[in-house]
Motif scaffolding. Sequence first.
Motif, mmCIF file in Angstrom:
data_model
loop_
_atom_site.group_PDB
_atom_site.id
_atom_site.type_symbol
_atom_site.label_atom_id
_atom_site.label_comp_id
_atom_site.label_asym_id
_atom_site.label_seq_id
_atom_site.Cartn_x
_atom_site.Cartn_y
_atom_site.Cartn_z
ATOM 1 N N SER A 16 0.811 -1.214 0.000
ATOM 2 C CA SER A 16 0.000 0.000 0.000
ATOM 3 C C SER A 16 0.843 1.260 0.000
ATOM 4 O O SER A 16 0.345 2.337 -0.272
ATOM 5 C CB SER A 16 -0.913 0.018 1.219
ATOM 6 O OG SER A 16 -0.157 0.161 2.390
ATOM 7 N N LEU A 17 2.138 1.192 0.316
ATOM 8 C CA LEU A 17 2.978 2.373 0.396
ATOM 9 C C LEU A 17 4.238 2.166 -0.408
ATOM 10 O O LEU A 17 4.799 1.081 -0.443
ATOM 11 C CB LEU A 17 3.359 2.653 1.847
ATOM 12 C CG LEU A 17 2.203 2.925 2.782
ATOM 13 C CD1 LEU A 17 2.734 3.119 4.185
ATOM 14 C CD2 LEU A 17 1.463 4.163 2.358
ATOM 15 N N THR A 18 4.797 3.032 -0.987
ATOM 16 C CA THR A 18 6.072 2.927 -1.634
ATOM 17 C C THR A 18 7.048 3.752 -0.782
ATOM 18 O O THR A 18 6.617 4.809 -0.446
ATOM 19 C CB THR A 18 5.919 3.457 -3.078
ATOM 20 O OG1 THR A 18 4.837 2.789 -3.715
ATOM 21 C CG2 THR A 18 7.183 3.147 -3.827
ATOM 22 N N ASN A 117 -1.032 6.495 -2.968
ATOM 23 C CA ASN A 117 -0.055 5.527 -2.478
ATOM 24 C C ASN A 117 -0.283 5.127 -1.027
ATOM 25 O O ASN A 117 0.201 4.091 -0.583
ATOM 26 C CB ASN A 117 1.368 6.070 -2.623
ATOM 27 C CG ASN A 117 1.869 6.026 -4.056
ATOM 28 O OD1 ASN A 117 1.085 5.838 -4.983
ATOM 29 N ND2 ASN A 117 3.161 6.218 -4.239
ATOM 30 N N TYR A 118 -1.015 5.950 -0.276
ATOM 31 C CA TYR A 118 -1.258 5.663 1.131
ATOM 32 C C TYR A 118 -2.598 4.993 1.371
ATOM 33 O O TYR A 118 -2.932 4.684 2.516
ATOM 34 C CB TYR A 118 -1.125 6.938 1.966
ATOM 35 C CG TYR A 118 0.248 7.525 1.877
ATOM 36 C CD1 TYR A 118 1.303 6.996 2.610
ATOM 37 C CD2 TYR A 118 0.525 8.574 1.015
ATOM 38 C CE1 TYR A 118 2.577 7.502 2.509
ATOM 39 C CE2 TYR A 118 1.800 9.091 0.899
ATOM 40 C CZ TYR A 118 2.826 8.549 1.647
ATOM 41 O OH TYR A 118 4.093 9.045 1.524
ATOM 42 N N GLY A 145 -2.821 -4.652 -1.401
ATOM 43 C CA GLY A 145 -2.738 -4.527 -2.844
ATOM 44 C C GLY A 145 -3.754 -5.371 -3.574
ATOM 45 O O GLY A 145 -3.844 -5.329 -4.796
ATOM 46 N N ALA A 150 -9.093 2.554 -2.926
ATOM 47 C CA ALA A 150 -8.226 3.135 -1.907
ATOM 48 C C ALA A 150 -9.021 3.647 -0.722
ATOM 49 O O ALA A 150 -8.466 4.172 0.216
ATOM 50 C CB ALA A 150 -7.405 4.284 -2.508
ATOM 51 N N ASN A 251 4.676 14.740 -8.517
ATOM 52 C CA ASN A 251 4.088 14.125 -7.326
ATOM 53 C C ASN A 251 2.715 14.710 -7.005
ATOM 54 O O ASN A 251 2.081 14.313 -6.031
ATOM 55 C CB ASN A 251 5.037 14.185 -6.122
ATOM 56 C CG ASN A 251 5.388 15.580 -5.670
ATOM 57 O OD1 ASN A 251 4.831 16.576 -6.130
ATOM 58 N ND2 ASN A 251 6.342 15.671 -4.748
ATOM 59 N N ASP A 254 1.162 11.456 -9.370
ATOM 60 C CA ASP A 254 1.632 10.062 -9.386
ATOM 61 C C ASP A 254 1.230 9.266 -8.163
ATOM 62 O O ASP A 254 1.620 8.108 -8.002
ATOM 63 C CB ASP A 254 3.147 9.999 -9.582
ATOM 64 C CG ASP A 254 3.946 10.550 -8.402
ATOM 65 O OD1 ASP A 254 3.341 10.919 -7.364
ATOM 66 O OD2 ASP A 254 5.188 10.622 -8.510
ATOM 67 N N GLY A 255 0.447 9.879 -7.252
ATOM 68 C CA GLY A 255 -0.043 9.171 -6.077
ATOM 69 C C GLY A 255 0.831 9.277 -4.853
ATOM 70 O O GLY A 255 0.439 8.831 -3.781
ATOM 71 N N SER A 256 2.025 9.875 -5.001
ATOM 72 C CA SER A 256 2.953 9.911 -3.866
ATOM 73 C C SER A 256 2.759 11.122 -2.967
ATOM 74 O O SER A 256 3.088 11.094 -1.781
ATOM 75 C CB SER A 256 4.402 9.879 -4.364
ATOM 76 O OG SER A 256 4.690 11.008 -5.167
ATOM 77 N N GLN A 259 6.842 15.526 -0.824
ATOM 78 C CA GLN A 259 8.005 14.802 -0.315
ATOM 79 C C GLN A 259 8.967 15.759 0.363
ATOM 80 O O GLN A 259 8.955 16.968 0.109
ATOM 81 C CB GLN A 259 8.731 14.058 -1.435
ATOM 82 C CG GLN A 259 9.392 14.941 -2.470
ATOM 83 C CD GLN A 259 9.951 14.124 -3.617
ATOM 84 O OE1 GLN A 259 9.227 13.725 -4.522
ATOM 85 N NE2 GLN A 259 11.250 13.899 -3.588
#
Length: 308
Positions: A16-18, A117-118, A145, A150, A251, A254-256, A259
């Motif tokens: 679920s997280l990168t 991503n979260y 996954g 989500a 970002n 892209d789902g992140s 940062q």
Amino acid sequence: MRTIPALLVTIGLAASLTGCAASGAGTAPSACPEPGAASAAVTATGAFGKEPKVSVPSGLTTKGTQVSVLRSGDGRQVEEGTPVLVEYTLVDGATGQVAQTSGYSGQTAPITAGAANYGPLGTALECAHVGDRLAVAVPKSELSGSATSASGTSGKTEDAVVAVMDVKQAFDARATGTPQLAGDGMPAVVLAPSGAPGITIPSWSAPKEDAIHLLRKGSGAKLTAKDSAVIKYTAVSWAGSNGDSSVVASNWTDGSGAQAVPLAEGQVIDGVRNAILGHRVGDQVLAIVHQQSGTTAYVIDVLGKMPA
């Protein structure tokens, strides 16, 4: 070194997280996460921001994601797109055992509320306030996954994963500075309602040297080489008359989410570092950066400075 919280790695769920002047607010969600019997069954004692003692009934199950507020804060509200700093404890609802914690050292990277991503943990932060302690019960499959949604609504009752999250700090979702005049010969930048930039590359060739232009002038803290900046960015290749430009990375999309970028020398490419170093929180910067792969136009929103 700050890392993105590797939530749920120890119980096999790492997939679920990168990992005009703007208000800085994110996008208000259509509905806030609701409490339920599973999240209400969680208790956590101990000081806010410190590792709590979490009690979860063994064999806890949930149907969809549930969020209960164990401690109410009075800080700013978190909306979709808002980067937040949290400390967390994760408990396997099947056993009631603690699976992982953030370490409670202040070293976790920001999580952007609602970022794909979260998964449901990012969604769970929407509508929270800084100072809240949340109990979040999530179906295990939603973090493995195997689920397509989500939002934590798989529709069946499953073993729960419980996250107790202390919401310590929230940053602006977009650059809040005063708009500045466009730069001669630079790409055109337009903003979506969310603040996400669209970059139009002109037909002529890029400048021969790296270039920086301030799009929005903020009034927050000035960033030094000792800091880590919280940013959102979009990068577009400068093809000019030689071909079609394209989005290299963003970002925003892209789902992140946002940062943290360390500004010490050698931690990030020089052109990007130079575009952030010495600027202020609230700035939005257009940077033309020459790299081995070609010339790239970056629009960088400087959202905050990580705590020391």
